[in-house]
Write an enzyme that holds these catalytic residues in place. Structure first.
Site, PDB file in Angstrom:
ATOM      1  CG  HIS A 105      -0.968   3.603   4.208  1.00 51.40           C
ATOM      2  ND1 HIS A 105      -2.317   3.491   4.483  1.00 51.40           N
ATOM      3  CD2 HIS A 105      -0.572   2.367   3.793  1.00 51.40           C
ATOM      4  CE1 HIS A 105      -2.720   2.255   4.249  1.00 51.40           C
ATOM      5  NE2 HIS A 105      -1.667   1.549   3.843  1.00 51.40           N
ATOM      6  CB  SER A 132      -0.936   0.010   1.216  1.00 55.63           C
ATOM      7  OG  SER A 132      -1.836  -1.074   1.164  1.00 55.63           O
TER       8      SER A 132
END
Length: 287
Positions: free
Chosen positions: A238, A192
């Site tokens: 992230h 991610s």
């Protein structure tokens, strides 16, 4: 022909008023190679006398992306497809090994069970391999849909090499921040982080092209809400990926045309240096 006539350096019997914009040698229409500014002779176009006019013309007149990359009309999204294939292939391999492969490839600072395992013990490859790992089919599906949505426009805007550099540096930035801030004994999957890097790059690109920013801002805010409210999410990956992706994209699309390639690769180099320094600092902390 009078004594003052200027003739093509390759065809002395042909008068001409055109000169190569690089070496300033006179060239006739049969020797001219289209360039971004004026014309080049075959040698300055890079083809040499034997390669002729066509090869140099194909390269010099090739359309360029907004970031200066070469376009590939035959398959403009090749890198995105390859990245999708790698992610899916590694997921299948993980399932085939009953997830034992995750322990070998995940982002792990130091193993609580096996001495000598982890980034702190020299397994730097984990910073990269964790970019292609997913926790569940839902995690894989969400990231691959995001990659397919965000990737093609960025690949078309940046070109293959710059786009791949953006993806990998974003993922590595996420891995490095996770390594720095998370417990060294907690493994994480960093796919991610690369996706968030693409999201940051999309925001920068849309700003540069003066597009409506509201859709990408809404998407970014929504993803950040999920990042900080859902449990078991590697929020450090992230944030690290988002920051590096935005930084690299800014250098890509705002580099001055005269020194575009230099500024772009210096930006990538600065991002990579920051990642390496972060990893070295954390490794030193862990002894």
């Amino acid at each position: 022909m009078n004594d003052q006539a200027v003739c093509c350096y390759r065809h002395p019997d042909r008068e001409t008023g055109i000169r190569c914009t690089r070496c300033e040698r006179p060239i006739c229409p049969d020797c001219m190679v289209n360039a971004s500014v004026g014309f080049h002779c075959p040698e300055c176009a890079g083809g040499g006398p034997s390669s002729g006019r066509a090869e140099g013309a194909r390269r010099d007149s090739a359309p360029r992306t907004v970031a200066g990359g070469v376009t590939h009309p035959s398959d403009p999204f090749l890198v995105t497809k390859v990245l999708l294939g790698i992610n899916v292939a590694i997921w299948i391999a993980v399932m085939a090994t009953d997830k034992d492969l995750v322990n070998t490839l995940c982002m792990l600072g130091r193993s609580p069970f096996h001495e000598g395992e982890g980034v702190a013990d020299g397994q730097w490859y984990r910073l990269l391999t964790s970019l292609f790992l997913h926790e569940s089919p839902v995690h894989l599906a969400f990231n691959m849909l995001s990659l397919w949505w965000l990737g093609p426009p960025l690949e078309a805007a940046f070109g293959r090499a710059r786009y791949l550099a953006l993806y990998l540096l974003s993922g590595l930035g996420g891995s490095a921040l996770s390594y720095l801030l998370v417990s060294p004994y907690a493994g994480s999957l960093g796919a991610s982080g690369a996706i968030f890097g693409l999201l940051g790059a999309t925001a920068v690109l849309m700003r540069r092209l003066k597009y409506d920013m509201r859709p990408v801002i809404a998407l970014l805010v929504l993803n950040l809400i999920f990042t900080f409210t859902w449990s078991d999410i590697a929020k450090e990956a992230h944030i690290g990926g988002l920051a590096i992706g935005a930084l690299v994209a800014f250098g890509m699309v705002h580099a001055p045309r005269a020194r575009r390639a230099l500024v772009q690769w210096l930006t990538c180099g600065a991002a990579l240096l920051a990642i390496v320094v972060t990893v070295l600092v954390r490794t030193s902390q862990l002894g």
